[in-house]
Design a protein around this motif. Structure first.
Motif, mmCIF file in Angstrom:
data_model
loop_
_atom_site.group_PDB
_atom_site.id
_atom_site.type_symbol
_atom_site.label_atom_id
_atom_site.label_comp_id
_atom_site.label_asym_id
_atom_site.label_seq_id
_atom_site.Cartn_x
_atom_site.Cartn_y
_atom_site.Cartn_z
ATOM 1 N N MET A 1 -0.760 5.055 14.420
ATOM 2 C CA MET A 1 -1.347 3.503 14.921
ATOM 3 C C MET A 1 -0.985 2.458 14.245
ATOM 4 O O MET A 1 -1.086 2.795 13.534
ATOM 5 N N LYS A 2 -0.650 1.539 15.206
ATOM 6 C CA LYS A 2 -0.402 0.249 14.164
ATOM 7 C C LYS A 2 -1.525 -0.458 14.557
ATOM 8 O O LYS A 2 -2.686 -0.336 15.577
ATOM 9 N N ALA A 3 -1.982 -1.027 13.634
ATOM 10 C CA ALA A 3 -3.250 -1.814 13.244
ATOM 11 C C ALA A 3 -3.095 -2.604 12.922
ATOM 12 O O ALA A 3 -1.804 -3.530 11.685
ATOM 13 N N ARG A 4 -3.176 -4.343 12.313
ATOM 14 C CA ARG A 4 -3.779 -5.658 12.396
ATOM 15 C C ARG A 4 -4.133 -5.692 10.502
ATOM 16 O O ARG A 4 -5.851 -5.909 10.979
ATOM 17 N N TYR A 5 -4.231 -6.372 9.856
ATOM 18 C CA TYR A 5 -4.707 -7.014 8.696
ATOM 19 C C TYR A 5 -4.657 -8.241 8.291
ATOM 20 O O TYR A 5 -3.899 -8.344 8.256
ATOM 21 N N LEU B 1 -4.021 -3.302 2.260
ATOM 22 C CA LEU B 1 -3.182 -2.496 2.691
ATOM 23 C C LEU B 1 -3.191 -0.835 2.975
ATOM 24 O O LEU B 1 -2.014 -0.674 1.466
ATOM 25 N N PRO B 2 -3.063 -0.411 3.518
ATOM 26 C CA PRO B 2 -3.226 1.348 3.880
ATOM 27 C C PRO B 2 -1.762 1.542 3.631
ATOM 28 O O PRO B 2 -0.965 2.655 2.903
ATOM 29 N N SER B 3 -0.460 0.354 3.845
ATOM 30 C CA SER B 3 0.592 1.286 4.293
ATOM 31 C C SER B 3 1.672 -0.067 3.997
ATOM 32 O O SER B 3 1.264 -1.116 4.110
ATOM 33 N N SER B 4 3.008 0.388 3.949
ATOM 34 C CA SER B 4 3.759 -1.292 3.835
ATOM 35 C C SER B 4 3.976 -1.761 5.085
ATOM 36 O O SER B 4 4.142 -0.885 5.900
ATOM 37 N N PRO B 5 3.910 -2.785 5.717
ATOM 38 C CA PRO B 5 3.503 -3.587 6.849
ATOM 39 C C PRO B 5 4.781 -3.808 7.081
ATOM 40 O O PRO B 5 6.297 -3.713 6.256
ATOM 41 N N SER B 6 5.513 -3.806 8.413
ATOM 42 C CA SER B 6 6.451 -3.720 9.296
ATOM 43 C C SER B 6 7.107 -5.479 9.539
ATOM 44 O O SER B 6 8.069 -5.134 10.405
ATOM 45 N N SER B 7 6.076 -6.188 9.872
ATOM 46 C CA SER B 7 5.743 -7.672 9.824
ATOM 47 C C SER B 7 5.118 -8.416 9.071
ATOM 48 O O SER B 7 4.067 -7.808 8.862
ATOM 49 N N LEU B 8 5.346 -9.826 9.025
ATOM 50 C CA LEU B 8 4.524 -10.469 8.704
ATOM 51 C C LEU B 8 3.957 -12.047 9.910
ATOM 52 O O LEU B 8 5.315 -12.570 10.424
ATOM 53 N N THR B 9 2.721 -12.382 10.484
ATOM 54 C CA THR B 9 3.341 -13.616 10.870
ATOM 55 C C THR B 9 1.789 -14.600 10.302
ATOM 56 O O THR B 9 1.051 -13.982 10.239
ATOM 57 N N VAL B 10 2.368 -15.701 10.059
ATOM 58 C CA VAL B 10 1.799 -16.569 9.471
ATOM 59 C C VAL B 10 0.962 -17.506 10.681
ATOM 60 O O VAL B 10 2.002 -18.135 11.199
ATOM 61 N N ILE B 11 -0.050 -17.963 10.156
ATOM 62 C CA ILE B 11 -0.920 -18.279 11.430
ATOM 63 C C ILE B 11 -1.384 -19.415 10.802
ATOM 64 O O ILE B 11 -2.296 -19.063 9.980
ATOM 65 N N LYS B 12 -1.691 -20.836 11.393
ATOM 66 C CA LYS B 12 -2.827 -22.064 11.197
ATOM 67 C C LYS B 12 -3.166 -22.047 12.885
ATOM 68 O O LYS B 12 -2.432 -22.072 13.581
ATOM 69 N N PHE C 1 -0.747 -8.841 9.257
ATOM 70 C CA PHE C 1 0.487 -7.771 8.209
ATOM 71 C C PHE C 1 0.117 -6.818 9.651
ATOM 72 O O PHE C 1 -0.843 -6.302 10.152
ATOM 73 N N VAL C 2 1.233 -6.410 10.234
ATOM 74 C CA VAL C 2 1.064 -4.988 11.238
ATOM 75 C C VAL C 2 1.977 -3.283 10.148
ATOM 76 O O VAL C 2 2.706 -3.751 9.793
ATOM 77 N N VAL C 3 0.351 -2.883 9.755
ATOM 78 C CA VAL C 3 0.931 -1.789 9.347
ATOM 79 C C VAL C 3 0.346 -0.618 10.326
ATOM 80 O O VAL C 3 0.001 -0.317 11.367
ATOM 81 N N GLU C 4 1.230 1.028 9.609
ATOM 82 C CA GLU C 4 0.532 2.057 10.437
ATOM 83 C C GLU C 4 -0.500 2.791 9.760
ATOM 84 O O GLU C 4 -0.391 3.057 7.686
ATOM 85 N N VAL C 5 -1.581 3.107 10.628
ATOM 86 C CA VAL C 5 -2.220 3.680 9.751
ATOM 87 C C VAL C 5 -2.787 5.269 10.085
ATOM 88 O O VAL C 5 -2.359 5.517 11.578
ATOM 89 N N GLU C 6 -3.154 5.604 9.214
ATOM 90 C CA GLU C 6 -3.584 7.492 10.375
ATOM 91 C C GLU C 6 -5.082 6.650 10.652
ATOM 92 O O GLU C 6 -5.922 7.242 9.997
ATOM 93 N N PRO C 7 -4.820 8.353 11.751
ATOM 94 C CA PRO C 7 -6.532 8.864 11.909
ATOM 95 C C PRO C 7 -7.425 8.898 10.693
ATOM 96 O O PRO C 7 -6.799 9.522 10.017
ATOM 97 N N VAL C 8 -8.551 8.838 11.085
ATOM 98 C CA VAL C 8 -9.428 9.297 9.972
ATOM 99 C C VAL C 8 -10.577 10.665 11.043
ATOM 100 O O VAL C 8 -10.978 9.980 12.655
ATOM 101 N N ASN C 9 -10.670 11.108 9.823
ATOM 102 C CA ASN C 9 -11.842 12.444 11.191
ATOM 103 C C ASN C 9 -12.841 12.216 10.294
ATOM 104 O O ASN C 9 -13.460 12.104 8.843
#
Length: 410
Positions: free
Chosen positions: A1-5, A160-171, A181-189
């Protein structure tokens, strides 16, 4: 799944000017593409739009300054406009959330769901953003290189848990800068302590859980009073004036303080609930209808009920939990959670109720949370079977006043 950092950074003066130029170019490309789409009967493809508002526009005298910034955020702006139009048309057709008609097995019921609106023109005073895909940014140690901007140093609060697929600069409106950063994260058990939990949301007490625990809402009153005072001052100031712009930024900073306090509270609460329970059950609240009450609309808007539901849903997927949302028409506050006796509607001032069927005394919100949990897990009492032959009356009537304990009488 994807998440934002998301991380905050502090650009230099030169980088602020370069970012302001980038945000302006992204905004102009969006507005030009949107103006073209509104003037045509059929939407052009993204490639055709990019040729019109980027490639050919750079050759003109009015838009030749588009060549001074990176081409990647400009292309992403046109792609984002295509996604916005797709979401709008899918909403009209009922293919996504926001459809006006919901079909059921029995009949077609129309609900007042808020549709996804048409894309709008971007303003200079709103939040600004520019999205880079892979190739527009690289990591150089602890710094991040942005194309035609330079190296920026974000505050790495976590890795960061993994390499980001995209980056958004926000003001944002308060002139704060962030890297998202948009990254791919693994489910936590993680083993859950409890099987399930029902949550009843409120205003003063944000959440009442079926296990008896409560979560009090943060106090936003002092910040909210300052905002209302500054908003009155803003309304009296002439537009396009420097002092009005200063007041606008002060209001934006106060709104950001409230948003940060609320986000911190909701993240901590949702993480605690999802990590400790295997199944999480919430009630589908008609927030858009509740905020029409002019006396409670401001207090309801400050709570963030929908944001809490979104966080619980996303974290349930991350922790491999079960997430349920029950129907808003379930009479959770009208049924005894012990015996299933239905006593009818109650006034909001009635906080403690004594059941006429089994004689047990309930806290109104805790009883509703228990019923929410039972409905969500499929173990709800059959209220029709347990209902008495006599006519059910509201326990708030004077003849049954001795069976009710109000909040003031505790």
């Amino acid at each position: 799944m994807k998440a934002r950092y998301q991380y905050r950074f502090y650009p230099t003066d030169q980088q602020q000017r370069s970012l302001a130029q980038l945000f302006g170019c992204v905004r102009v490309v969006w507005n030009d593409a949107l103006a073209i789409c509104k003037g045509l009967e059929k939407l052009p493809s993204n490639n055709d739009l990019q040729k019109l508002v980027i490639t050919q526009a750079k050759k003109t005298l009015e838009r030749q300054w588009l060549s001074e910034v990176s081409n990647i955020p400009l292309q992403q702006s046109v792609a984002d406009l295509g996604v916005a139009y797709k979401n709008f048309f899918d909403s009209l057709k009922g293919k996504r959330k926001g459809a006006a008609v919901r079909r059921t097995e029995d009949s077609v019921r129309r609900h007042a769901f808020k549709k996804v609106g048409r894309p709008k023109f971007k303003k200079k005073t709103n939040q600004q953003s520019a999205r880079f895909r892979i190739g527009g940014f690289t990591f150089q140690g602890k710094q991040v290189y942005l194309a035609k901007i330079g190296n920026v140093s974000p505050i790495w609060s976590r890795d960061l848990p993994s390499s980001p697929s995209s980056l958004t600069v926000i003001k944002d409106c308060a002139n704060r800068y962030f890297l998202s950063f948009v990254v791919e994260v693994e489910p936590v058990n993680i083993d859950a302590k409890n099987q399930s939990i029902g949550i009843d949301l409120g205003i003063k007490t944000f959440a009442v859980m079926s296990d008896g625990s409560k979560a009090e809402s943060p106090n936003y009153s002092s910040l909210d009073r300052k905002i209302r005072k500054l908003q009155k001052k803003l309304a009296r100031q002439p537009k396009e004036s420097k002092r009005r712009n200063i007041t606008r930024i002060r209001i934006a900073k106060l709104h950001n303080q409230i948003a940060d306090i609320r986000k911190d509270f909701l993240h901590k609460l949702s993480t605690k609930i999802v990590s400790e329970n295997q199944a999480i059950v919430l009630e589908d609240l008609n927030v858009s209808g509740l905020v029409k009450n002019r006396k409670l609309s401001r207090a309801i808007s400050l709570q963030g009920w929908r944001e809490f539901r979104t966080l619980c849903e996303g974290k349930s997927e991350k922790f491999n939990r079960i997430f349920h949302v029950i129907n808003r028409w379930e009479p959770t506050s009208q049924i005894c959670s012990d015996c299933g006796y239905k006593w009818g509607k109650l006034d909001l001032k009635v906080r403690l109720v004594k059941c006429l069927g089994c004689g047990s005394e309930h806290d109104r919100d805790e009883n509703a949370a228990k019923n929410i949990n039972k409905v969500g897990t499929g173990h709800c009492h059959d209220s029709k079977r347990t209902q008495r032959n006599c006519k059910t009356t509201s326990v708030a009537e004077s003849v049954e006043a001795s069976r009710i304990t109000e909040a003031s009488a505790r």
